[in-house]
Scaffold this motif. Structure first.
Motif, mmCIF file in Angstrom:
data_model
loop_
_atom_site.group_PDB
_atom_site.id
_atom_site.type_symbol
_atom_site.label_atom_id
_atom_site.label_comp_id
_atom_site.label_asym_id
_atom_site.label_seq_id
_atom_site.Cartn_x
_atom_site.Cartn_y
_atom_site.Cartn_z
ATOM 1 N N VAL A 90 0.864 -1.172 0.000
ATOM 2 C CA VAL A 90 0.000 0.000 0.000
ATOM 3 C C VAL A 90 0.903 1.225 0.000
ATOM 4 O O VAL A 90 1.786 1.350 0.850
ATOM 5 N N LYS A 91 0.663 2.127 -0.962
ATOM 6 C CA LYS A 91 1.494 3.330 -1.064
ATOM 7 C C LYS A 91 0.612 4.560 -1.017
ATOM 8 O O LYS A 91 -0.351 4.675 -1.752
ATOM 9 N N ARG A 92 0.965 5.473 -0.114
ATOM 10 C CA ARG A 92 0.248 6.741 0.011
ATOM 11 C C ARG A 92 0.833 7.761 -0.954
ATOM 12 O O ARG A 92 1.968 7.618 -1.415
ATOM 13 N N PRO A 93 0.092 8.831 -1.231
ATOM 14 C CA PRO A 93 0.604 9.886 -2.114
ATOM 15 C C PRO A 93 1.893 10.532 -1.608
ATOM 16 O O PRO A 93 2.686 11.023 -2.399
ATOM 17 N N ASP A 94 2.123 10.504 -0.291
ATOM 18 C CA ASP A 94 3.343 11.100 0.253
ATOM 19 C C ASP A 94 4.555 10.184 0.117
ATOM 20 O O ASP A 94 5.651 10.523 0.539
ATOM 21 N N GLY A 95 4.351 8.991 -0.483
ATOM 22 C CA GLY A 95 5.453 8.070 -0.723
ATOM 23 C C GLY A 95 5.634 7.001 0.340
ATOM 24 O O GLY A 95 6.424 6.080 0.159
ATOM 25 N N ALA A 96 4.942 7.105 1.450
ATOM 26 C CA ALA A 96 5.050 6.096 2.505
ATOM 27 C C ALA A 96 4.481 4.771 1.996
ATOM 28 O O ALA A 96 3.495 4.741 1.264
ATOM 29 N N VAL A 97 5.137 3.676 2.385
ATOM 30 C CA VAL A 97 4.782 2.349 1.884
ATOM 31 C C VAL A 97 4.561 1.388 3.047
ATOM 32 O O VAL A 97 5.309 1.394 4.016
ATOM 33 N N LEU A 98 3.520 0.567 2.919
ATOM 34 C CA LEU A 98 3.223 -0.473 3.888
ATOM 35 C C LEU A 98 3.170 -1.806 3.169
ATOM 36 O O LEU A 98 2.432 -1.955 2.198
ATOM 37 N N HIS A 99 3.969 -2.773 3.590
ATOM 38 C CA HIS A 99 3.901 -4.149 3.093
ATOM 39 C C HIS A 99 3.124 -4.931 4.141
ATOM 40 O O HIS A 99 3.508 -4.936 5.309
ATOM 41 N N ILE A 100 2.047 -5.592 3.722
ATOM 42 C CA ILE A 100 1.227 -6.329 4.679
ATOM 43 C C ILE A 100 0.769 -7.641 4.066
ATOM 44 O O ILE A 100 0.396 -7.696 2.904
ATOM 45 N N THR A 101 0.811 -8.682 4.874
ATOM 46 C CA THR A 101 0.335 -9.994 4.444
ATOM 47 C C THR A 101 -1.073 -10.218 4.978
ATOM 48 O O THR A 101 -1.529 -9.520 5.886
ATOM 49 N N GLY A 102 -1.743 -11.220 4.412
ATOM 50 C CA GLY A 102 -3.064 -11.570 4.903
ATOM 51 C C GLY A 102 -3.043 -11.980 6.359
ATOM 52 O O GLY A 102 -3.950 -11.663 7.130
ATOM 53 N N LYS A 103 -1.985 -12.662 6.762
ATOM 54 C CA LYS A 103 -1.856 -13.085 8.163
ATOM 55 C C LYS A 103 -1.773 -11.862 9.078
ATOM 56 O O LYS A 103 -2.430 -11.801 10.123
ATOM 57 N N GLU A 104 -0.994 -10.875 8.685
ATOM 58 C CA GLU A 104 -0.880 -9.655 9.485
ATOM 59 C C GLU A 104 -2.201 -8.895 9.512
ATOM 60 O O GLU A 104 -2.558 -8.297 10.531
ATOM 61 N N ALA A 105 -2.937 -8.924 8.399
ATOM 62 C CA ALA A 105 -4.235 -8.246 8.341
ATOM 63 C C ALA A 105 -5.214 -8.881 9.318
ATOM 64 O O ALA A 105 -6.023 -8.195 9.926
#
Length: 130
Positions: A90-105
């Motif tokens: 997931v990437k926000r317009p400000d450039g911040a990025v989140l990597h997330i797995t289904g398990k983490e969700a």
């Protein structure tokens, strides 16, 4: 939340490009009722969009561009939690990025929503790893 939510990108990462596209289309179908501006952002034919990810061209990234919002973020979280082996970026317009797995969700049912809501308010370094 920002007043301008355009520019959010959610990418499905998978070693199988056909499965990545299928999953991205499924997620898009789930999101279009809540965000009519959501659309697929497919890589160019013959290219590996995820070539720089995780040390090499081992995964294809198929993206969705959307306006976000808390309802859309919650829908993404629910969709992802159903598939524990899937990874989203997931990437926000400000450039911040989140990597997330289904398990983490599954373990943190508001992580995507909180990440999108933060939207560059100055907290943290802008990068989260999952």
């Amino acid at each position: 939340m920002h007043d301008n939510h355009s520019g959010y990108r959610i990418s499905v990462v998978d070693e199988d490009p056909l499965r990545a596209r299928k999953d991205a289309r499924e997620l898009l179908a789930a999101l279009t009722e809540a965000d009519s501006t959501a659309r697929l952002d497919l890589p160019e034919p013959g290219s590996l969009a995820g070539a720089g990810d995780k040390g090499g061209p081992s995964a294809e990234t198929v993206g969705l561009l959307l306006s976000a919002g808390s309802f859309v973020a919650a829908m993404v979280q629910v969709w992802l939690a159903r598939i524990p082996q899937r990874t989203l970026v997931v990437k926000r317009p400000d450039g911040a990025v989140l990597h997330i797995t289904g398990k983490e969700a599954r373990e943190d049912d508001t992580l995507v929503e909180r990440f999108l809501a933060d939207g560059g308010d100055g907290d943290g370094d802008g990068t989260a790893a999952g």
